[in-house]
Design an enzyme around this catalytic site. Structure first.
Site, short mmCIF file in Angstrom:
data_model
loop_
_atom_site.label_atom_id
_atom_site.label_comp_id
_atom_site.label_asym_id
_atom_site.label_seq_id
_atom_site.Cartn_x
_atom_site.Cartn_y
_atom_site.Cartn_z
N ARG A 43 0.87 -1.18 0.00
CA ARG A 43 0.00 0.00 0.00
C ARG A 43 0.91 1.23 0.00
O ARG A 43 1.76 1.35 0.88
CB ARG A 43 -0.83 -0.06 1.28
CG ARG A 43 -1.93 0.93 1.43
CD ARG A 43 -2.78 0.55 2.65
NE ARG A 43 -3.99 1.33 2.70
CZ ARG A 43 -4.08 2.49 3.32
NH1 ARG A 43 -3.05 2.98 3.97
NH2 ARG A 43 -5.23 3.14 3.31
N SER A 112 -12.74 -3.54 0.14
CA SER A 112 -13.02 -3.00 1.47
C SER A 112 -14.49 -2.60 1.60
O SER A 112 -15.05 -2.02 0.67
CB SER A 112 -12.19 -1.73 1.72
OG SER A 112 -10.85 -2.04 1.92
N LYS A 141 -5.15 5.10 8.93
CA LYS A 141 -5.80 5.54 7.70
C LYS A 141 -6.21 7.00 7.83
O LYS A 141 -6.72 7.41 8.87
CB LYS A 141 -7.04 4.67 7.49
CG LYS A 141 -7.52 4.62 6.07
CD LYS A 141 -8.72 3.72 5.92
CE LYS A 141 -9.14 3.72 4.47
NZ LYS A 141 -10.38 3.01 4.26
N1 3NM Z 1 -8.43 0.16 5.89
P1 3NM Z 1 -3.97 -0.60 11.35
S1 3NM Z 1 -8.68 0.45 8.39
C1 3NM Z 1 -6.01 0.43 5.46
O1 3NM Z 1 -11.54 0.15 7.58
C2 3NM Z 1 -7.16 0.38 6.37
O2 3NM Z 1 -11.09 -0.38 5.52
C3 3NM Z 1 -9.33 0.17 6.87
O3 3NM Z 1 -4.20 -0.22 9.84
C4 3NM Z 1 -10.76 -0.03 6.65
O4 3NM Z 1 -3.83 -2.09 11.41
C5 3NM Z 1 -7.12 0.56 7.74
O5 3NM Z 1 -2.66 0.09 11.67
C6 3NM Z 1 -5.90 0.80 8.57
O6 3NM Z 1 -5.11 -0.06 12.15
C7 3NM Z 1 -5.39 -0.47 9.17
#
Ligand code: 3NM
Length: 210
Positions: A43, A112, A141
């Site tokens: 990403r 997603s 994010k």
């Molecule tokens: N997408 P971490 S939350 C890239 O809700 C991403 O679709 C999300 O990172 C969604 O594990 C997210 O550090 C961030 O929280 C995930």
């Protein structure tokens, strides 16, 4: 070779280039897989196309050597050029059916979702898994959707036959509960890449998944 998802439950490690902190994509891929990651994603929202392409080439070479599929976030063009195993898209990216049409047969496509209606819609799309989140608050994010909690994971499990990937703020301390709620996988950025020893961090997640 068509790519396949690993057997559930699996650890999905997302290499967000904001978290590289001077480390190479190739070394991170090797360490994450050594620790037990079964699926990888690159990403690179803030990188130039040129750098994204170079990092994707490095990631694909390392993931092939490690024997684990690697998906590219958001960019079927880059995935195709570097021979990645698939693409992950969000709600505001190219539609999943369009992305699938741009990729070789057998490529993995993930989508997603952030609410029940989007999960249902994903079930009608040509995708290999549905990601649900953010399950917990996340700082990773920009402008995350509202937290959906374990409730949407439980609901998704009953509402779709697709594999359910939970994402957002998941730690090795919560991963077990996420799987118990019905997820097939946990997708993680900061819980892995904020650690200095990512192989050990991945192993803690892998152990928590059971
Ligand atoms: N997408 P971490 S939350 C890239 O809700 C991403 O679709 C999300 O990172 C969604 O594990 C997210 O550090 C961030 O929280 C995930």
């Amino acid at each position: 070779m068509p790519a396949v998802l690993p057997p559930a439950p699996f650890l999905y490690a997302i290499l967000d280039t904001d978290f590289l902190a001077g480390r190479s994509v190739g070394a991170l891929v090797a360490d994450l897989v050594a620790g037990g990651a079964g699926l990888l994603q690159l990403r690179a929202g803030r990188e130039s196309d040129e750098r994204f392409l170079a990092l994707a080439r490095e990631g694909v070479a390392a993931s092939r050597a490690a024997g684990v599929p690697l998906l590219i976030n958001d960019r079927p063009d880059i995935a195709r050029v570097v021979g990645a195993d698939g693409v992950h898209v969000g709600q505001e990216d190219l539609p999943a059916d369009v992305v699938r049409g741009l990729l070789p047969a057998g490529a993995l496509v993930g989508l997603s979702t952030h609410d029940a209606a989007q999960v249902e819609e994903a079930g009608r799309m040509p995708v290999d898994y549905v990601a649900v989140g953010p399950v917990f608050p996340t700082h990773t994010k920009d402008r995350p959707s509202p937290v959906v909690g374990l409730d949407l994971v439980r609901w998704a499990r009953t509402a779709t036959r697709l594999p359910v990937v939970a994402i957002g703020g998941i730690t090795s301390g919560t991963a077990g509960a996420v799987i118990a709620a019905g997820a097939d996988a946990v997708a993680v950025i900061s819980g892995l890449l904020s650690e200095r020893e990512v192989d050990r961090a991945a192993a803690r997640f892998r152990e928590a998944l059971g």
